[in-house]
Motif scaffolding. Sequence first.
Motif, PDB file in Angstrom:
ATOM      1  N   SER A   1      35.221  30.321  22.164  1.00 11.51           N
ATOM      2  CA  SER A   1      35.534  28.992  21.635  1.00 11.51           C
ATOM      3  C   SER A   1      35.576  29.027  20.112  1.00 11.51           C
ATOM      4  O   SER A   1      35.162  30.007  19.479  1.00 11.51           O
ATOM      5  N   ASP A   2      36.058  27.944  19.522  1.00 12.86           N
ATOM      6  CA  ASP A   2      36.079  27.842  18.056  1.00 12.86           C
ATOM      7  C   ASP A   2      34.667  27.948  17.487  1.00 12.86           C
ATOM      8  O   ASP A   2      34.458  28.583  16.446  1.00 12.86           O
ATOM      9  N   ASP A   3      33.707  27.344  18.162  1.00 15.50           N
ATOM     10  CA  ASP A   3      32.316  27.432  17.706  1.00 15.50           C
ATOM     11  C   ASP A   3      31.826  28.878  17.740  1.00 15.50           C
ATOM     12  O   ASP A   3      31.112  29.331  16.836  1.00 15.50           O
TER      13      ASP A   3
ATOM     14  N   GLU B   1      33.256  30.852  14.873  1.00 17.51           N
ATOM     15  CA  GLU B   1      32.498  30.560  13.648  1.00 17.51           C
ATOM     16  C   GLU B   1      31.205  31.366  13.611  1.00 17.51           C
ATOM     17  O   GLU B   1      30.800  31.882  12.561  1.00 17.51           O
TER      18      GLU B   1
ATOM     19  N   ALA C   1      42.672  34.595  16.042  1.00 21.67           N
ATOM     20  CA  ALA C   1      41.224  34.782  15.914  1.00 21.67           C
ATOM     21  C   ALA C   1      40.902  36.159  15.359  1.00 21.67           C
ATOM     22  O   ALA C   1      40.033  36.301  14.485  1.00 21.67           O
TER      23      ALA C   1
ATOM     24  N   THR D   1      41.533  36.346  11.672  1.00 18.58           N
ATOM     25  CA  THR D   1      40.470  35.658  10.930  1.00 18.58           C
ATOM     26  C   THR D   1      39.218  36.527  10.825  1.00 18.58           C
ATOM     27  O   THR D   1      38.597  36.609   9.759  1.00 18.58           O
TER      28      THR D   1
END
Length: 246
Positions: free
Chosen positions: A69-71, A74, A106, A109
């Motif tokens: 997930s995005d979380d 991070e 992703a 990044t």
Amino acid sequence: MFQHIEVCIDNLESLHYAQQGGATRIELCSSLALGGLTPSVGFMKQAAKHALIPVYAMIRPRQGDFLFSDDEIELMLEDIHAAKQAGLQGVVVGVLTPQSQINRDALTTLVKEAKGLGVTFHRAIDQCREPFEALDTIMSTGCERVLTSGLEANALAGTDTIARMVQHCGNRLSIMAGAGVTADNAVEIIAKSGIEEIHLSGKSTRASHMINVARQAHMGSADIDDFLIPVTSAEKIAAVVRAIQC
């Protein structure tokens, strides 16, 4: 010419054994029994302090699949920053889409955050539907190597695919064979695939040094012996080194 024997470890004791055995690089993890998760910041710092060879930290925030997930992305970015601050030489990552393709955005990044560190893409590639398309994506993001079993249960069974990966990537990306590598099969894996890097754990265990043992209380599953310590075997690593040097 053969280059690296990478040993994956999940405790500081094993770091010393891996080095004694002749490892040339360390993959630093927690929970190898789960396939390897992100090590603690303290473990990263102590590994950097004691290591005489490069150390790459696994960046995997949980067990299970590689659909994050995005979380979770991070969290992975924070862990990459921690690895850099700890003084490690690289990180190990892997991110997929629901369609079992590389999550290019992703991964880009994560690689950007890791600037200044080496980046290995781990065995998430063995879950990909189109592994050669995946290799192209991985190369485009700036990773330096891929760890793979050739999409099989172990590297020996996957040597044909690994050899095709080596030919596909040439000198643009190093292919590292891992899963089930031992002194008995390392030479065959290298000869059949043409790889220059292998990855293994050299698993063994040692008994606890505790004098008093409370067998009735379990820290987790009752099927697991809380007083058996998993460690890397320096002898198993050294046996692989001897085998490939013959």
